[in-house]
Structures are given as C-alpha cells and as structure tokens.
Scaffold this active site. Structure first.
Site, short mmCIF file in Angstrom:
data_model
loop_
_atom_site.label_atom_id
_atom_site.label_comp_id
_atom_site.label_asym_id
_atom_site.label_seq_id
_atom_site.Cartn_x
_atom_site.Cartn_y
_atom_site.Cartn_z
CB SER A 30 24.83 -25.22 66.78
OG SER A 30 25.76 -25.52 67.80
CB THR A 31 27.16 -30.20 67.00
OG1 THR A 31 27.61 -29.25 67.96
CG2 THR A 31 28.35 -30.91 66.40
CE LYS A 94 22.39 -35.02 74.59
NZ LYS A 94 22.66 -33.79 73.80
N GLY A 95 21.63 -30.93 77.56
CA GLY A 95 20.45 -30.18 77.98
C GLY A 95 20.61 -28.69 77.87
CD GLU A 103 19.26 -33.47 73.59
OE1 GLU A 103 19.54 -32.67 72.71
OE2 GLU A 103 19.71 -33.39 74.74
C1 5RP Z 1 20.52 -29.87 73.67
C2 5RP Z 1 21.85 -30.51 73.88
C3 5RP Z 1 22.92 -30.22 72.89
O1 5RP Z 1 23.42 -31.42 72.41
C4 5RP Z 1 24.02 -29.45 73.54
O2 5RP Z 1 23.48 -28.29 74.15
C5 5RP Z 1 25.10 -29.06 72.54
O3 5RP Z 1 24.63 -28.08 71.68
P1 5RP Z 1 25.51 -27.48 70.50
O4 5RP Z 1 25.72 -28.59 69.50
O5 5RP Z 1 24.66 -26.37 69.96
O6 5RP Z 1 26.80 -26.99 71.07
O7 5RP Z 1 22.08 -31.24 74.81
O8 5RP Z 1 19.64 -30.15 74.73
#
Ligand code: 5RP
Length: 219
Positions: A30-31, A94-95, A103
C-alpha cells in the site's frame, strides 16, 4: 493521523530521488501504491519501472507506467519499497504481501534502496511482525521443523500461493538481534526460496512518515 496518511507522506518524500527518464525498481504494497499515485499526480516522466510482483505490474499498467523485465535492463539506479518492520540500521522484515522473493532480487540489482514506511514500523529489534519465509510446497513441513529448531513458531499462510508458485510460512516469536546471521542461517535450509529478512542487502535510506512529517534515516 492515520497510518495511510503517514505512508503517503513517506511516499511523497521519495519523489525527490526520481529523475526524468529514470528506470526505477518498484516494490509491493500500500505504501508503494501511494508512491505510484504520487508519481502520476506530479506528472513525473519515468522511462519505466521494473516490478517486484504481479500486483505491482497491474498497478503500473493501470497508471500507464511502462514495465520492463529485469532481464532486459541490467542493474537499476533506484529501488523504492515499503517494509513490515525496519531498524535504524537498515535491516528489514518484508513479505507481508508475499512478494519477498522478487523484491529481494530487484533490491539486489539496484544501486540504492529507499524504504518508505509509517512510523509504527520502526523498531529497535525485528521480530514482532512474523517473519515470512517463502518455501517450495513439498518442503513446507520439513522447513517448518527446522524453523522450530531455530526457536520460532512457523504458521502456514494457508490459501496463499506466491507469484513463483510457492507457499509462505510466517514465523512468530522470533527476537531477531542479529538479522544478518539469521538471514544466512534460514537461507541455508533446503527448500527455502527466500527469507523475508533484508539485512545483507537492507535499505540505504529509510523515509519514515509520522505526525511531525518525514524523518530521513541513513543507516
Ligand atoms: C510485500 C512487502 C511490503 O513492502 C510490506 O508488506 C509493507 O506493505 P505496506 O506498504 O502495505 O504496509 O514486503 O511483500
């Protein structure tokens, strides 16, 4: 202020690293979505992007940003991605969105990794967020036993299949005081594709959105 607004702040701050005609590695979540929206809102002209997931490829297509395959472009000047947890030293979990393998590859192929997070994700010690591990399906149970041996409690993220056709184990109850050695140790377990610890190739800069604006951390 809501977490989404803090994410937006961090995402907008990352625009400063973009240059006209640049090819950028784009993470997932989402970020990152806020980052892509900010690129469009500002009318920035990138050459294009290398995506870290099918979800991000869909977003790129919807926003009219051209996607390039990593195999066709070589190394990248910049990778922008979120994280589930980050330390001031630049180590990350992450993940959460199951995109950790691609990634990690795009981050590895990039000269600079700018991580964008809201301030709830900044921690001194990683591990409150369950550590995602991508595993080939037939090795799930074996890898889970090895992870128990390392002191964690792996939970199969049932129903989730990664973009690479694998499964995810989320490892609870780890207090990760030495992220580099744990990353190495989990990488060595047969059947593990990727551990969501980004310590050997962590973030070069972290932009943290919070009530007071954006804090820039240079690990
Ligand atoms: C996806 C990730 C994302 O960077 C992590 O989950 C953060 O997500 P968000 O920006 O939605 O908080 O590692 O595999």
């Amino acid at each position: 202020m809501q977490p989404r607004d803090k994410k937006k702040l961090a995402a907008s701050a990352a625009l400063q690293y973009l240059e006209d005609d640049m090819l950028v590695g784009i993470g997932t979540g989402s970020t990152v979505e806020e980052f892509l929206l900010a690129i469009k809102e500002r009318g920035l002209r990138l050459r294009g992007a290398v995506s870290s997931s099918r979800a991000t490829s869909d977003r790129l297509r919807a926003l009219g940003i051209e996607e390039f395959a990593l195999n066709d472009v070589g190394d990248l000047p910049l990778y922008v991605d979120g994280a589930d947890e980050a330390t001031p030293q630049g180590a990350l979990i992450k993940g959460g969105g199951a995109a950790l393998t691609r990634e990690k590859v795009v981050a590895a192929a990039s000269a600079r990794f700018v991580c964008i997070i809201d301030d709830s994700k900044l921690v001194d010690v990683l591990g409150r967020f369950p550590l995602p591990v991508e595993v080939i399906p037939m090795a799930r149970s074996y890898v889970a036993r090895r992870l128990v041996g390392l002191g964690g409690q792996p939970v199969w993220r049932e129903g989730v299949v990664t973009d690479n056709g694998n499964v995810i184990l989320d490892v609870h109850n780890l207090r990760i005081v030495d992220p580099r050695s744990l990353e190495q140790e989990i990488d060595r377990i047969a059947g593990v594709v990727t551990v969501g610890l980004f310590a050997h190739r962590g973030a070069d800069e972290i932009l943290v959105g919070g009530e007071q604006g954006v804090r820039r951390i240079l690990p």
